[in-house]
Design a protein around this motif. Sequence first.
Motif, PDB file in Angstrom:
ATOM      1  N   ALA A 141       4.096-145.207 -38.205  1.00  0.00           N
ATOM      2  CA  ALA A 141       5.039-145.051 -39.311  1.00  0.00           C
ATOM      3  C   ALA A 141       4.880-143.661 -39.911  1.00  0.00           C
ATOM      4  O   ALA A 141       3.788-143.106 -39.940  1.00  0.00           O
ATOM      5  CB  ALA A 141       4.770-146.120 -40.359  1.00  0.00           C
ATOM      6  N   ARG A 142       5.979-143.089 -40.414  1.00  0.00           N
ATOM      7  CA  ARG A 142       5.930-141.766 -41.034  1.00  0.00           C
ATOM      8  C   ARG A 142       6.103-141.834 -42.539  1.00  0.00           C
ATOM      9  O   ARG A 142       5.746-140.915 -43.241  1.00  0.00           O
ATOM     10  CB  ARG A 142       7.029-140.881 -40.436  1.00  0.00           C
ATOM     11  N   TYR A 143       6.672-142.931 -43.047  1.00  0.00           N
ATOM     12  CA  TYR A 143       6.974-143.048 -44.465  1.00  0.00           C
ATOM     13  C   TYR A 143       6.401-144.341 -45.014  1.00  0.00           C
ATOM     14  O   TYR A 143       6.265-145.326 -44.305  1.00  0.00           O
ATOM     15  CB  TYR A 143       8.489-143.010 -44.698  1.00  0.00           C
ATOM     16  N   CYS A 144       6.108-144.331 -46.315  1.00  0.00           N
ATOM     17  CA  CYS A 144       5.513-145.511 -46.944  1.00  0.00           C
ATOM     18  C   CYS A 144       6.560-146.583 -47.250  1.00  0.00           C
ATOM     19  O   CYS A 144       6.218-147.730 -47.485  1.00  0.00           O
ATOM     20  CB  CYS A 144       4.758-145.123 -48.218  1.00  0.00           C
ATOM     21  N   GLY A 145       7.827-146.222 -47.265  1.00  0.00           N
ATOM     22  CA  GLY A 145       8.860-147.203 -47.554  1.00  0.00           C
ATOM     23  C   GLY A 145      10.251-146.623 -47.395  1.00  0.00           C
ATOM     24  O   GLY A 145      10.442-145.456 -47.041  1.00  0.00           O
ATOM     25  N   GLY A 146      11.230-147.446 -47.712  1.00  0.00           N
ATOM     26  CA  GLY A 146      12.626-147.057 -47.554  1.00  0.00           C
ATOM     27  C   GLY A 146      13.042-145.906 -48.455  1.00  0.00           C
ATOM     28  O   GLY A 146      13.838-145.047 -48.057  1.00  0.00           O
ATOM     29  N   ALA A 147      12.515-145.862 -49.673  1.00  0.00           N
ATOM     30  CA  ALA A 147      12.891-144.790 -50.599  1.00  0.00           C
ATOM     31  C   ALA A 147      12.458-143.428 -50.060  1.00  0.00           C
ATOM     32  O   ALA A 147      13.214-142.455 -50.112  1.00  0.00           O
ATOM     33  CB  ALA A 147      12.284-145.040 -51.974  1.00  0.00           C
ATOM     34  N   CYS A 148      11.241-143.348 -49.546  1.00  0.00           N
ATOM     35  CA  CYS A 148      10.753-142.074 -49.001  1.00  0.00           C
ATOM     36  C   CYS A 148      11.499-141.709 -47.718  1.00  0.00           C
ATOM     37  O   CYS A 148      11.786-140.539 -47.468  1.00  0.00           O
ATOM     38  CB  CYS A 148       9.246-142.138 -48.754  1.00  0.00           C
ATOM     39  N   ARG A 149      11.811-142.708 -46.903  1.00  0.00           N
ATOM     40  CA  ARG A 149      12.569-142.446 -45.676  1.00  0.00           C
ATOM     41  C   ARG A 149      13.943-141.887 -46.033  1.00  0.00           C
ATOM     42  O   ARG A 149      14.414-140.912 -45.452  1.00  0.00           O
ATOM     43  CB  ARG A 149      12.698-143.744 -44.867  1.00  0.00           C
ATOM     44  N   GLN A 150      14.589-142.472 -47.047  1.00  0.00           N
ATOM     45  CA  GLN A 150      15.905-142.002 -47.484  1.00  0.00           C
ATOM     46  C   GLN A 150      15.817-140.599 -48.078  1.00  0.00           C
ATOM     47  O   GLN A 150      16.667-139.759 -47.825  1.00  0.00           O
ATOM     48  CB  GLN A 150      16.495-142.969 -48.513  1.00  0.00           C
ATOM     49  N   ARG A 151      14.772-140.328 -48.882  1.00  0.00           N
ATOM     50  CA  ARG A 151      14.584-138.996 -49.476  1.00  0.00           C
ATOM     51  C   ARG A 151      14.429-137.943 -48.374  1.00  0.00           C
ATOM     52  O   ARG A 151      15.036-136.883 -48.424  1.00  0.00           O
ATOM     53  CB  ARG A 151      13.357-138.995 -50.377  1.00  0.00           C
ATOM     54  N   ALA A 152      13.640-138.261 -47.353  1.00  0.00           N
ATOM     55  CA  ALA A 152      13.441-137.329 -46.242  1.00  0.00           C
ATOM     56  C   ALA A 152      14.743-137.106 -45.483  1.00  0.00           C
ATOM     57  O   ALA A 152      15.066-135.976 -45.089  1.00  0.00           O
ATOM     58  CB  ALA A 152      12.353-137.838 -45.308  1.00  0.00           C
ATOM     59  N   HIS A 153      15.518-138.172 -45.307  1.00  0.00           N
ATOM     60  CA  HIS A 153      16.806-138.058 -44.623  1.00  0.00           C
ATOM     61  C   HIS A 153      17.748-137.131 -45.397  1.00  0.00           C
ATOM     62  O   HIS A 153      18.404-136.263 -44.816  1.00  0.00           O
ATOM     63  CB  HIS A 153      17.439-139.446 -44.468  1.00  0.00           C
ATOM     64  N   ARG A 154      17.794-137.301 -46.719  1.00  0.00           N
ATOM     65  CA  ARG A 154      18.653-136.440 -47.547  1.00  0.00           C
ATOM     66  C   ARG A 154      18.206-134.979 -47.472  1.00  0.00           C
ATOM     67  O   ARG A 154      19.044-134.078 -47.410  1.00  0.00           O
ATOM     68  CB  ARG A 154      18.629-136.901 -48.994  1.00  0.00           C
TER      69      ARG A 154
END
Length: 163
Positions: A141-154
């Motif tokens: 895994a690269r992110y701790c959760g959905g919020a961080c995954r979304q932030r990285a995507h943005r």
Amino acid sequence: MAHADDPGAVFFRYLSAVVRLSVRNKGLCDALEGSLEPSPGVEEGFREALTVLLERAQQAAAVRKDVTIDDVMALLMGCLSMEQRRGPAVAPGRMTALLCDSLRPGRHVTKLPPNPAVRRNETGCAACGGPVRVSRTGRPARYCGGACRQRAHRERARARTGT
């Protein structure tokens, strides 16, 4: 201030002043919350000064012995946020008073759980640096959760468009 006769009172007045002044000053509040990049050494200087005041207040038995500087910084950021977003039914300074009371020793104090041990081989989140749980699929895994995954995507999308 660090050599005052009543270090507990100085510590609590300092915390109250930081919250009161920061709530009125958006730039200062953002700098304390880490939203803005402060001048080099400002955050370290603030943290060092607060650490000295905390240690002196703990030695004077005015602040709980189990409280760390990281606890105080987290509570301070939470208090800033609550003071900014308080509604008309909440008096100014009420959240700060609750913050200060939570740091005072007493017989009705909630025992704090121990801070989690730092694991050497733990993966850090690519967005926030927090711990990442092991994936059930076996993929790292690269992110701790959905919020961080979304932030990285943005952030990647912004980098691609150049905005």
